[in-house]
Scaffold this motif. Sequence first.
Motif, PDB file in Angstrom:
ATOM      1  N   GLU A 357       7.353  -2.956  18.874  1.00 28.97           N
ATOM      2  CA  GLU A 357       5.916  -2.845  18.653  1.00 28.97           C
ATOM      3  C   GLU A 357       5.500  -3.500  17.346  1.00 28.97           C
ATOM      4  N   THR A 360       5.615  -7.261  18.016  1.00 26.39           N
ATOM      5  CA  THR A 360       4.465  -7.661  18.834  1.00 26.39           C
ATOM      6  C   THR A 360       3.215  -7.786  17.983  1.00 26.39           C
ATOM      7  N   SER A 361       2.975  -6.795  17.137  1.00 32.12           N
ATOM      8  CA  SER A 361       1.804  -6.809  16.268  1.00 32.12           C
ATOM      9  C   SER A 361       1.858  -7.974  15.288  1.00 32.12           C
ATOM     10  N   PHE A 363       3.574 -10.919  15.525  1.00 33.43           N
ATOM     11  CA  PHE A 363       3.441 -12.239  16.137  1.00 33.43           C
ATOM     12  C   PHE A 363       2.043 -12.454  16.716  1.00 33.43           C
ATOM     13  N   HIS A 364       1.365 -11.388  17.135  1.00 36.25           N
ATOM     14  CA  HIS A 364      -0.047 -11.528  17.517  1.00 36.25           C
ATOM     15  C   HIS A 364      -0.863 -11.994  16.315  1.00 36.25           C
ATOM     16  N   SER A 367      -0.226 -15.679  15.732  1.00 37.11           N
ATOM     17  CA  SER A 367      -0.845 -16.540  16.745  1.00 37.11           C
ATOM     18  C   SER A 367      -2.350 -16.668  16.544  1.00 37.11           C
ATOM     19  N   ARG A 394       2.088  -0.475  12.671  1.00 39.05           N
ATOM     20  CA  ARG A 394       1.059  -1.390  13.165  1.00 39.05           C
ATOM     21  C   ARG A 394       0.667  -2.298  12.008  1.00 39.05           C
ATOM     22  N   THR A 445      10.485 -13.597  12.113  1.00 40.21           N
ATOM     23  CA  THR A 445      11.643 -13.103  12.871  1.00 40.21           C
ATOM     24  C   THR A 445      12.699 -12.547  11.934  1.00 40.21           C
ATOM     25  N   ALA A 502       4.537 -18.247  18.270  1.00 38.41           N
ATOM     26  CA  ALA A 502       4.237 -16.855  17.920  1.00 38.41           C
ATOM     27  C   ALA A 502       3.677 -16.112  19.126  1.00 38.41           C
ATOM     28  N   ALA A 503       2.822 -16.775  19.923  1.00 40.86           N
ATOM     29  CA  ALA A 503       2.245 -16.128  21.104  1.00 40.86           C
ATOM     30  C   ALA A 503       3.323 -15.791  22.124  1.00 40.86           C
ATOM     31  N   ALA A 506       5.245 -12.805  20.827  1.00 40.85           N
ATOM     32  CA  ALA A 506       4.443 -11.582  20.943  1.00 40.85           C
ATOM     33  C   ALA A 506       4.520 -11.035  22.359  1.00 40.85           C
ATOM     34  N   ALA A 510       6.467  -7.571  23.489  1.00 37.67           N
ATOM     35  CA  ALA A 510       5.666  -6.555  24.174  1.00 37.67           C
ATOM     36  C   ALA A 510       6.354  -6.094  25.453  1.00 37.67           C
TER      37      ALA A 510
END
Length: 518
Positions: A357, A360-361, A363-364, A367, A394, A445, A502-503, A506, A510
Amino acid sequence: MTYGYLQATLRCRTCMAITRIGFKSNLVDDPFAVLTLGAPIDDGDLHAVAKAYLHTKKGASRRESADVTILEQAICSVCGAEAWCQVRVIAGTLTAITPVVLTADVVNDADFIAEAFAWEFERVTGESPFGASGYRVDWHEVLERHVMLGTHQLERSTPRINRQRDDPGRFLAYALEAPADRTVNVLDDVSEIPGWVSDLDDLHDYLAIEVSPFADTGRPAWMLVRRADLVGFRRQGLVLDGAPVAVDEAEDAPCGATIHGAWTLVTRVRGAADRGSFLAMSRDARYALATMTSRQREPLDRVRASLQRGGPAVAPLIAVTELRTRHDDLVVLLEVEPEGQPLSCWWIPLDATGVAELATSLFHLLSAADGALGGLRPETIFAENEPATPFTARITGVAPRGEAFMAGQAPRSVGSVTPYRYLYDAPEVLRGGPPTLAGDVFAATAVVAHMATGAHPFEGESAFMQLSAIVAGQRRAYHGPPGLEALIARGLAADPAQRPSAAELAAAFAQAAPLPPG
């Protein structure tokens, strides 16, 4: 059942304070008694524990034993946060009280667990441990189907004042307002400081600050704090009260100096005056990150333009300006501090869900950024707890400019990361290339790998050693969640062209995050 008290010295994982506290325990069947290490435990009290506590599989056959391990819950006397302690009784003697996090191994090693474990069990599993006639007989099996958290600390946090959040902790009232001879005492006798705090720089640089009496005993409690942090606390109090702050040239200059008449430097976080990071504060209790250098190679307007970073979660740039002191002419970069805490202050490694998580946060965020950011590292990536899952990070923002700013110092700096401890830059960046999106993917990363394993992903214990290791591709053996190893390896590819965007990362992280219980 009558509760007595245990007394222990613990490090709080919430406020990072090292505190001497007292907490209730069935292990002491006398409301006026306070037991410390080395105290004998009455046989009757051990029998009471066996009846009142939840027994684990290991403890089911040890009800009459004089050698037991108990998990108790304590309350931090500074911030009020709850913490778990491993209490060991050997041959009927209280032998150790150690702060722990509830991992599967810690639970399995215990004989008995305090009743407060019911809340932790429900938070982790999504199920109640209670049945129609008390604790469910299958609670062990339910727990074993879920991964509990493992943790240790990367770096100590820098204290900040937040009147609404910190006043209930009572430390500020003691440290800032009460007479110093009553509330601040040099720790002359360090015999009660346990071995697990021996990694402190120098105990002579620390003070024992009286915090408050224990809840029901009236006995004093204290926290261990660096002298420099105590001075920083006092400066923050002066800023909030609108009082003048003196510049302490001897101790931690240029702390106390004011930038643009609005921001006061209150604490040095790391490094030196002419090459370091500082915490700045405004009168309305906002915080900013200040990076200090001596003269820059480029004119300041050009430096300011080069440090513009775009994206919804990138900290706004406040100023790049000169700061004149009695002894030095310095240049300061000031950027808004994001909400939350830098990842360097988080307890790691995170579990598989937490890592996925967090990644994911992160790399979002990358992006959505307007171009390459550079300077991504645990000190510059900020996160906060999700209210429903307090150990899930987060990402709240990044403040990525400090490293590039220090690299622009004149004369040209040797290396680009001091006073940071570790390197996270991509190999092509370390060879002198400019920041790129692929380089940001590598650095992010590397941070995720550190949070997943508890160790930097490349060999070496210093930035100088890691420079060679990253360029040569000398990775450490991976010991994190197995399901994330392949994703981390792709993001750390030596060839920028082989790294996912990055997208893409992400989306992949996820999918790797398991669904919550229930």
